[in-house]
Design a protein around this motif. Structure first.
Motif, PDB file in Angstrom:
ATOM      1  N   MET A   1       0.834  -1.211   0.000  1.00  0.00           N
ATOM      2  CA  MET A   1       0.000   0.000   0.000  1.00  0.00           C
ATOM      3  C   MET A   1       0.865   1.257   0.000  1.00  0.00           C
ATOM      4  SD  MET A   1      -3.021   1.040  -0.214  1.00  0.00           S
ATOM      5  CE  MET A   1      -4.220   2.267   0.190  1.00  0.00           C
ATOM      6  N   SER A   2       1.947   1.235   0.831  1.00  0.00           N
ATOM      7  CA  SER A   2       2.813   2.410   0.914  1.00  0.00           C
ATOM      8  C   SER A   2       3.525   2.640  -0.424  1.00  0.00           C
ATOM      9  CB  SER A   2       3.827   2.245   2.042  1.00  0.00           C
ATOM     10  OG  SER A   2       4.699   1.178   1.762  1.00  0.00           O
ATOM     11  N   THR A   3       3.795   1.567  -1.147  1.00  0.00           N
ATOM     12  CA  THR A   3       4.442   1.727  -2.461  1.00  0.00           C
ATOM     13  C   THR A   3       3.506   2.438  -3.432  1.00  0.00           C
ATOM     14  OG1 THR A   3       5.727  -0.288  -2.093  1.00  0.00           O
ATOM     15  CG2 THR A   3       5.548   0.490  -4.362  1.00  0.00           C
ATOM     16  N   LEU A   4       2.242   2.045  -3.404  1.00  0.00           N
ATOM     17  CA  LEU A   4       1.276   2.700  -4.290  1.00  0.00           C
ATOM     18  C   LEU A   4       1.131   4.187  -3.937  1.00  0.00           C
ATOM     19  CD1 LEU A   4      -0.698   2.326  -6.614  1.00  0.00           C
ATOM     20  CD2 LEU A   4      -2.476   1.781  -4.949  1.00  0.00           C
ATOM     21  N   LEU A   5       1.112   4.478  -2.638  1.00  0.00           N
ATOM     22  CA  LEU A   5       1.038   5.880  -2.212  1.00  0.00           C
ATOM     23  C   LEU A   5       2.257   6.662  -2.702  1.00  0.00           C
ATOM     24  CD1 LEU A   5      -0.308   5.691   1.472  1.00  0.00           C
ATOM     25  CD2 LEU A   5      -1.472   6.631  -0.537  1.00  0.00           C
ATOM     26  N   ALA A   6       3.420   6.053  -2.572  1.00  0.00           N
ATOM     27  CA  ALA A   6       4.652   6.715  -3.027  1.00  0.00           C
ATOM     28  C   ALA A   6       4.612   6.965  -4.535  1.00  0.00           C
ATOM     29  CB  ALA A   6       5.857   5.858  -2.665  1.00  0.00           C
ATOM     30  N   VAL A   7       4.153   5.952  -5.282  1.00  0.00           N
ATOM     31  CA  VAL A   7       4.064   6.091  -6.742  1.00  0.00           C
ATOM     32  C   VAL A   7       3.109   7.218  -7.112  1.00  0.00           C
ATOM     33  CG1 VAL A   7       3.139   4.966  -8.819  1.00  0.00           C
ATOM     34  CG2 VAL A   7       4.732   3.730  -7.341  1.00  0.00           C
ATOM     35  N   ALA A   9       2.156   9.779  -5.236  1.00  0.00           N
ATOM     36  CA  ALA A   9       2.678  11.084  -4.792  1.00  0.00           C
ATOM     37  C   ALA A   9       3.775  11.578  -5.736  1.00  0.00           C
ATOM     38  CB  ALA A   9       3.211  10.965  -3.367  1.00  0.00           C
ATOM     39  N   VAL A  10       4.674  10.683  -6.131  1.00  0.00           N
ATOM     40  CA  VAL A  10       5.752  11.093  -7.042  1.00  0.00           C
ATOM     41  C   VAL A  10       5.179  11.434  -8.417  1.00  0.00           C
ATOM     42  CG1 VAL A  10       7.854  10.310  -8.211  1.00  0.00           C
ATOM     43  CG2 VAL A  10       7.527   9.812  -5.797  1.00  0.00           C
ATOM     44  N   ALA A  11       4.168  10.677  -8.839  1.00  0.00           N
ATOM     45  CA  ALA A  11       3.533  10.980 -10.129  1.00  0.00           C
ATOM     46  C   ALA A  11       2.897  12.376 -10.090  1.00  0.00           C
ATOM     47  CB  ALA A  11       2.481   9.919 -10.457  1.00  0.00           C
ATOM     48  N   GLY A  13       3.619  14.886  -7.984  1.00  0.00           N
ATOM     49  CA  GLY A  13       4.669  15.891  -7.851  1.00  0.00           C
ATOM     50  C   GLY A  13       5.418  16.118  -9.159  1.00  0.00           C
ATOM     51  N   SER A  14       5.674  15.029  -9.870  1.00  0.00           N
ATOM     52  CA  SER A  14       6.363  15.146 -11.162  1.00  0.00           C
ATOM     53  C   SER A  14       5.516  15.941 -12.152  1.00  0.00           C
ATOM     54  CB  SER A  14       6.645  13.754 -11.744  1.00  0.00           C
ATOM     55  OG  SER A  14       7.494  13.031 -10.899  1.00  0.00           O
TER      56      SER A  14
END
Lengths: 107, 264
Positions: A1-7, A9-11, A13-14
């Protein structure tokens, strides 16, 4: 779940990094800003070339530094004379493999 | 495909065709069929953009496969794979996958991914004079797909003659090939892994393609100063984490270009 959140968020932000200059600079890009952008673009491309070459070299690639230098020099000469990506690739990779094969035969 | 090699110099974007004897209004049905038959299946500018992107795509094959192989080892592979098109940037995506796999805290993972992508603001700034006044839809699409190869190819095309629509269609063609190819490469890496491609030396193809794009920009002292100083800093900063070496190279190269430009 945390990986999906990171993906996600970075998407997001990018996307902001990509989109904001199109909005902010769009009003009236000054001559100074255009000069900065032009030089930054050239610097970014040159940096990407060197970063890519060093990354390839750090993988312990065959031929080592001489092969990389020959590849880069051959590609640069062809890029100066012709603006064909295929010709540049053929010259660069051709030079690279020529050095690799020669070094293999001689050792 | 065949004879026509991808080029960054463009003579015309109209796809002109010669007028054949007999075309005209004498027999309207024949004239209509002739016009339909001569219309290309794919827009010439879209096709040119797609063709130009293909060699670059080959250069990214080792990286795409390697990223896919890394995703396959991740404890949450589906979530990690989702970043392929959502993040749409291999280095940032890899930073997110690796740092999350190593158990880094969520804010650290996010900050690392964004730091690697900070250069995208520079690319966007470079394209702002061309895209800033486009429709909102085009600006959104352009922003979503802006990454090293798409920026490099678009920047080269926007420096050439042609209408804004032609250049946009060219960019669309390049980006479609990039997105489809990148997704396929990363997915293939997830399924099969890939170190064999790196062994073939194809990892060199991407920097060589970038070299082909930077050389035509070296037209005066300022641009040469920007490129050489950026290259030197990138070399010295190759070991720095999270793409900070590249950011430093961009900063130093920009300043060097501005200073050299002021002196001439």
């Amino acid at each position: 779940m945390s990986t999906l959140l990171a993906v996600l968020a970075v998407a997001a932000g990018s996307f902001v990094l990509r989109f904001a200059p199109l909005v902010v600079a769009g009003a009236a890009p000054s001559e100074g800003l255009q000069r900065v952008a032009t030089h930054a673009g050239t610097a970014a491309l040159a940096g990407l070339v060197v970063a890519g070459l060093t990354r390839h070299g750090s993988t312990g690639s065959a031929g080592g530094l001489p092969a990389l230098l020959v590849a880069a020099a051959g590609a640069a000469v062809v890029a100066r004379r012709r603006r064909s990506l295929v010709a540049v690739l053929v010259a660069g990779l051709g030079g690279y493999w020529t050095v690799v094969v020669t070094a293999t035969v001689l050792t | 495909m065949g004879a026509a090699s991808p080029r960054l110099a463009f003579a015309s974007a109209t796809g002109r065709r010669g007028r054949r004897p007999g075309d005209g209004a004498v027999i309207p049905v024949v004239a209509t069929r002739s016009a339909t038959a001569s219309r290309p299946l794919v827009d010439p500018e879209v096709w040119r953009g797609a063709r130009t992107m293909l060699p670059l795509l080959v250069g990214y094959l080792p990286f795409g496969l390697m990223l896919g192989a890394t995703i396959a080892r991740h404890p949450e592979p589906l979530a990690a794979w989702a970043g392929t098109l959502l993040i749409f940037g291999g280095s940032s995506h890899l930073a997110v996958v690796q740092s999350s796999e190593l158990g880094a805290a969520l804010p650290v993972v996010i900050a690392t991914g964004l730091l690697v992508h900070a250069r995208l603001a520079v690319y966007s700034l470079d394209m702002a004079p061309h895209w800033a006044h486009a429709s909102l839809g085009r600006r959104l699409a352009a922003a979503a797909t802006l990454i090293d190869p798409s920026w490099a190819v678009a920047a080269a095309r926007y420096g050439q003659p042609g209408s804004a629509d032609d250049k946009w269609r060219y960019h669309v063609g390049a980006v479609l090939v990039l997105a489809a190819g990148w997704l396929a490469m990363v997915t293939a890496g997830v399924l099969v892994g890939g170190s064999a491609v790196e062994d073939a030396g194809l990892g060199l193809a991407a920097p060589l393609c970038m070299l082909a794009l930077v050389v035509p920009r070296l037209t005066d002292r300022a641009s040469i100063a920007a490129a050489t100083s950026a290259a030197a800093v990138a070399l010295l900063g190759a070991g720095l984490p999270a793409g900070t070496g590249l950011l430093a190279a961009i900063a130093v190269g920009t300043v060097a270009g501005l200073v050299a430009g002021d002196r001439t």
